[in-house]
Write a protein that holds these residues in place. Structure first.
Motif, mmCIF file in Angstrom:
data_model
loop_
_atom_site.group_PDB
_atom_site.id
_atom_site.type_symbol
_atom_site.label_atom_id
_atom_site.label_comp_id
_atom_site.label_asym_id
_atom_site.label_seq_id
_atom_site.Cartn_x
_atom_site.Cartn_y
_atom_site.Cartn_z
ATOM 1 N N UNK A 106 0.820 -1.210 0.000
ATOM 2 C CA UNK A 106 0.000 0.000 0.000
ATOM 3 C C UNK A 106 0.854 1.259 0.000
ATOM 4 N N UNK A 107 2.128 1.077 -0.398
ATOM 5 C CA UNK A 107 3.010 2.237 -0.512
ATOM 6 C C UNK A 107 3.295 2.492 -1.979
ATOM 7 N N UNK A 108 3.090 3.712 -2.427
ATOM 8 C CA UNK A 108 3.542 4.058 -3.769
ATOM 9 C C UNK A 108 4.842 4.856 -3.639
ATOM 10 N N UNK A 109 5.374 5.285 -4.752
ATOM 11 C CA UNK A 109 6.681 5.954 -4.719
ATOM 12 C C UNK A 109 6.650 7.218 -3.867
ATOM 13 N N UNK A 110 5.535 7.954 -3.880
ATOM 14 C CA UNK A 110 5.471 9.210 -3.115
ATOM 15 C C UNK A 110 5.534 8.946 -1.613
ATOM 16 N N UNK A 165 6.629 6.264 -0.198
ATOM 17 C CA UNK A 165 7.939 5.663 0.073
ATOM 18 C C UNK A 165 8.998 6.754 0.254
ATOM 19 N N UNK A 166 9.002 7.723 -0.666
ATOM 20 C CA UNK A 166 9.988 8.808 -0.575
ATOM 21 C C UNK A 166 9.783 9.639 0.694
ATOM 22 N N UNK A 199 0.803 1.206 6.803
ATOM 23 C CA UNK A 199 1.169 -0.106 6.253
ATOM 24 C C UNK A 199 0.699 -1.227 7.182
ATOM 25 N N UNK A 220 -3.043 -1.680 6.965
ATOM 26 C CA UNK A 220 -3.462 -2.371 5.744
ATOM 27 C C UNK A 220 -3.088 -3.849 5.788
#
Lengths: 112, 241
Positions: free
Chosen positions: A1-5, A7-8, A72, A75
């Motif tokens: 449930x993490x996208x790149x944004x 994550x960054x 996270x 989810x």
């Protein structure tokens, strides 16, 4: 449930916290070593812009980092999903930010 | 020559909705794979036992099962390396829907290869010259580290992130995306980067490393996923500048 944004954001906030945690721990140990009272500590922090910015930044980094981390867990372990997951993430972040900044204000603002 | 000893083998039976365990006694041989054991039961004890295999030499990737709780390619797993005492428990691969007995529905696994853009994106036609890539090209060497995947889904089954996050693309699909990203003949880097940067993409990996530990071909999907994280981060920062 993490996208790149997300994550960054979590990595950047973690990197920010490294110096915050180190300075916080070292100063705390040194300050308490001589046997300081709460009043003495407050007399040094209240009215200090440096400590306000330091702990203000710390609280912001923690709020971002923890909200994404707890998201996270919510989810993956509790199946929270969709819009409720976003609501949950923002709530955790806002709660940490509000309580944290309140504490920073209490410790670093000039007493009336 | 058969040993005098016997194995106690418990096998998960049934479909997704109705499962139970059946126990069989199987003669132990000095040279015996887990697939041999399953075949022996199907041929001698219960012809209704359903399982999947093809090549029997570790190339096709169709016979993977859970053996004493661990995902393994059963045709290349010696019983003596998987036994607990004289006991074997065999179940269908974890993290995939069960069709019957030891056979899982591999559709979610392969669908995710497509979702991760794990297929070749060609740009040249038959009229163009070949792209000349030397074997010592660093990107080619990185790609080579991941291309021997046999699609057995052992890594997918071993992955605790897949278990808790059904949307997650999983180690095999992401490793495939990583090999294609490092393949100079593949022309759609940005398509791959976008595919692995979404909410089911590589950033969900917790780097627990079960994929790398259990890969029967000794590949390293965890490092491939770490490569994707680095590359997506670099490109995201470049895009924002």
């Amino acid at each position: 449930m993490l996208n790149i944004t997300l994550y960054l954001l979590q990595r950047v906030s973690a990197a920010m916290m490294v110096p915050f945690v180190l300075v916080h721990l070292v100063v705390m140990i040194i300050a308490v070593n001589g046997g300081l009272t709460a009043t003495e500590i407050l007399s040094r922090t209240q009215g200090s812009l440096v400590w306000m910015l330091f702990y203000g930044g710390f609280v912001i980094a923690v709020s971002i980092h923890a909200a994404i981390g707890v998201r996270v867990i919510a989810y993956e372990w509790f199946g929270l999903n969709g819009r409720w997951l976003s609501v949950f993430t923002w709530t955790v972040g806002a709660l940490l930010l509000f309580t944290g900044l309140q504490a920073v204000h209490a410790v670093t603002a000039t007493p009336l | 020559m058969p040993d005098t000893s016997e194995l106690t083998v418990t096998i998960q039976r049934g479909d997704q909705h109705d499962q139970h365990m059946d126990t069989f006694t199987v003669p132990a041989f000095s040279n015996q794979t887990v697939l041999d054991v399953v075949s022996w039961i199907q041929q001698n004890e219960d012809p209704t036992l359903t399982y999947r295999f093809a090549c029997r030499v570790g190339m096709c990737g169709s016979c993977a099962m859970m053996v004493n709780g661990v995902p393994r390619w059963t045709c290349r797993t010696h019983v003596k390396n998987a036994l607990k005492g004289q006991y074997l428990e065999i179940a269908p691969l974890r993290n995939l829907p069960v069709i019957k007995d030891l056979v899982t529905d591999m559709d979610p696994f392969f669908d995710k290869w497509i979702d991760a853009e794990g297929h070749h994106h060609a740009s040249l036609t038959r009229n163009d010259e070949f792209a000349a890539i030397t074997p010592t090209n660093p990107k080619r060497m990185t790609a080579n580290e991941g291309i021997e995947c046999i699609n057995c889904a052992v890594c997918y089954s071993a992955c605790d992130t897949v278990k808790n996050n059904a949307e997650y693309l999983g180690p095999a699909a992401l490793q495939r995306a990583w090999t294609l990203l490092n393949d100079d003949r593949d022309e759609q880097d940005e398509t791959i980067i976008d595919a692995v940067s979404g909410s089911s993409g590589c950033h969900n990996c917790h780097s627990m490393g079960s994929c790398t530990v259990y890969c029967p071909n000794e590949l390293d999907p965890m490092s491939a996923i770490a490569g994707l994280k680095r590359e997506t981060t670099k490109r995201a920062l470049r895009r924002r500048r």
